[in-house]
Enzyme design. Structure first.
Site, PDB file in Angstrom:
ATOM      1  N   ASP A  12      13.035   2.524 -37.234  1.00  0.00           N
ATOM      2  CA  ASP A  12      14.369   3.021 -36.905  1.00  0.00           C
ATOM      3  C   ASP A  12      15.298   3.011 -38.118  1.00  0.00           C
ATOM      4  OD1 ASP A  12      16.266   4.062 -35.173  1.00  0.00           O
ATOM      5  OD2 ASP A  12      17.049   2.091 -34.647  1.00  0.00           O
ATOM      6  N   HIS A  29      14.664  11.453 -42.242  1.00  0.00           N
ATOM      7  CA  HIS A  29      13.323  11.510 -41.632  1.00  0.00           C
ATOM      8  C   HIS A  29      12.270  11.764 -42.714  1.00  0.00           C
ATOM      9  CE1 HIS A  29      14.930  11.125 -37.697  1.00  0.00           C
ATOM     10  NE2 HIS A  29      15.561  12.288 -37.699  1.00  0.00           N
ATOM     11  N   LEU A 122      -9.063   0.958 -40.448  1.00  0.00           N
ATOM     12  CA  LEU A 122      -7.753   0.746 -39.829  1.00  0.00           C
ATOM     13  C   LEU A 122      -7.554   1.815 -38.763  1.00  0.00           C
ATOM     14  CD1 LEU A 122      -4.757  -0.305 -39.715  1.00  0.00           C
ATOM     15  CD2 LEU A 122      -4.231   1.370 -41.483  1.00  0.00           C
TER      16      LEU A 122
HETATM   17  C1  IPE Z   1      13.387   4.213 -31.143  1.00  0.00           C
HETATM   18  O1  IPE Z   1      14.478   4.568 -31.898  1.00  0.00           O
HETATM   19  C2  IPE Z   1      12.375   5.303 -31.188  1.00  0.00           C
HETATM   20  C3  IPE Z   1      11.705   5.494 -32.462  1.00  0.00           C
HETATM   21  C4  IPE Z   1      11.850   4.797 -33.540  1.00  0.00           C
HETATM   22  C5  IPE Z   1      10.790   6.581 -32.466  1.00  0.00           C
HETATM   23  P1  IPE Z   1      15.764   5.249 -31.261  1.00  0.00           P
HETATM   24  O2  IPE Z   1      16.705   5.452 -32.364  1.00  0.00           O
HETATM   25  O3  IPE Z   1      15.374   6.435 -30.472  1.00  0.00           O
HETATM   26  O4  IPE Z   1      16.275   4.124 -30.267  1.00  0.00           O
HETATM   27  P2  IPE Z   1      17.696   3.988 -29.573  1.00  0.00           P
HETATM   28  O5  IPE Z   1      17.974   5.291 -28.874  1.00  0.00           O
HETATM   29  O6  IPE Z   1      18.686   3.716 -30.642  1.00  0.00           O
HETATM   30  O7  IPE Z   1      17.546   2.825 -28.652  1.00  0.00           O
HETATM   31  C1  IPE Z   2      14.052   6.688 -36.043  1.00  0.00           C
HETATM   32  O1  IPE Z   2      15.181   6.926 -36.778  1.00  0.00           O
HETATM   33  C2  IPE Z   2      13.148   7.882 -36.024  1.00  0.00           C
HETATM   34  C3  IPE Z   2      13.142   8.599 -34.752  1.00  0.00           C
HETATM   35  C4  IPE Z   2      13.661   8.214 -33.632  1.00  0.00           C
HETATM   36  C5  IPE Z   2      12.470   9.884 -34.767  1.00  0.00           C
HETATM   37  P1  IPE Z   2      16.501   7.484 -36.105  1.00  0.00           P
HETATM   38  O2  IPE Z   2      16.479   8.970 -36.185  1.00  0.00           O
HETATM   39  O3  IPE Z   2      16.681   6.913 -34.755  1.00  0.00           O
HETATM   40  O4  IPE Z   2      17.607   6.907 -37.087  1.00  0.00           O
HETATM   41  P2  IPE Z   2      19.017   6.348 -36.675  1.00  0.00           P
HETATM   42  O5  IPE Z   2      18.778   5.177 -35.763  1.00  0.00           O
HETATM   43  O6  IPE Z   2      19.743   7.453 -36.000  1.00  0.00           O
HETATM   44  O7  IPE Z   2      19.622   5.931 -37.962  1.00  0.00           O
HETATM   45 MG    MG Z   3      17.627   5.202 -34.092  1.00  0.00          MG
END
Ligand code: IPE
Ligand code: IPE
Ligand code: MG
Length: 224
Positions: A12, A29, A122
């Protein structure tokens, strides 16, 4: 020293990193992919057999269409680019979550799984369109359909992670302390590490430190 067979990661913080550094969530990303490669290498170095990466949740469909499109394009290009190399490194790729993407991406995913299915060094479980609640509901539906007893052993057969040991270590980067519908059943006894750094800033050293700390934890599993 605790054995470490399975690390699961909630990657995240990409969006915030991208906004902060390049004024674009999508750039975050893209940058996150470099961390994925670093962490795969380090996982192999540590002789860990399973790595589960949360890449897209069932809730992430609520994001803007443009971001979703970017994410899946990124994944498609990454796989096209890297699958040969992953295969050479004896890495097995398994998708957890329902493959309901474009037919082109679905078949690329299936092809990648097939190509690497015999690899033993892995196993990477890529959680895509994955949500633990959906996973559990589907498992219970299967039990009902097959008129099987509801118990742990039977339920496990119908989880996306059947034949995969539960994660020993769960890491979430991005300075947020929640599970966001990830592996709710499987993390019942995992050691959970929350990391302040955003995913693109997370590196081998941070990871190695966590692994070291994990090794020294007293894991009780209810005993004393
Ligand atoms: C969790 O992250 C999902 C992934 C890392 C793929 P999110 O950014 O979607 O989670 P929330 O919405 O903040 O809980
Ligand atoms: C996690 O990073 C990746 C996905 C959920 C695809 P985020 O896109 O949730 O990044 P933040 O949390 O908004 O910074
Ligand atoms: Mg996020």
């Amino acid at each position: 020293m605790n054995p470490l067979n399975h690390v699961a990661i909630i990657m995240d913080g990409n969006g915030r990193w991208g906004l902060k550094n390049k004024n674009s969530r999508n750039a975050g990303h893209k940058a996150g992919l470099n961390t994925v490669e670093k962490i795969i290498k380090e996982t192999i170095k540590n002789n860990i057999k399973f790595l589960t990466l949360y890449a897209f949740s069932t809730e992430n469909w609520k994001r803007p269409k443009k971001e979703i499109k970017f994410l899946f394009n990124l994944l498609e290009n990454f796989l096209k680019d890297k699958i040969e190399d992953l295969n050479k490194q004896k890495i097995r790729l398994k998708i957890i979550g329902k493959k309901n993407f474009s037919s082109q991406l679905n078949s690329l995913l299936i092809k990648s799984e097939k190509k690497t299915s015999k690899n033993k060094r892995l196993q990477i479980n890529l959680a895509l369109n994955y949500g633990a609640k959906t996973e559990l509901i589907n498992a219970f539906k299967e039990l009902k359909k097959n008129k099987e007893n509801i118990n742990e052993k039977n339920l496990k057969k119908y989880l996306e992670t059947k034949n995969i040991p539960d994660p020993d270590l769960l890491i979430r980067t991005g300075n947020t302390k929640r599970l966001s519908n990830f592996l709710l059943w499987q993390v019942a006894y995992s050691e959970i590490f929350f990391e302040k750094k955003l995913w693109p800033d997370f590196n081998e050293r941070d990871y190695t430190k966590m692994i070291k700390k994990f090794r020294s934890i007293k894991r009780n599993f209810g005993k004393i």
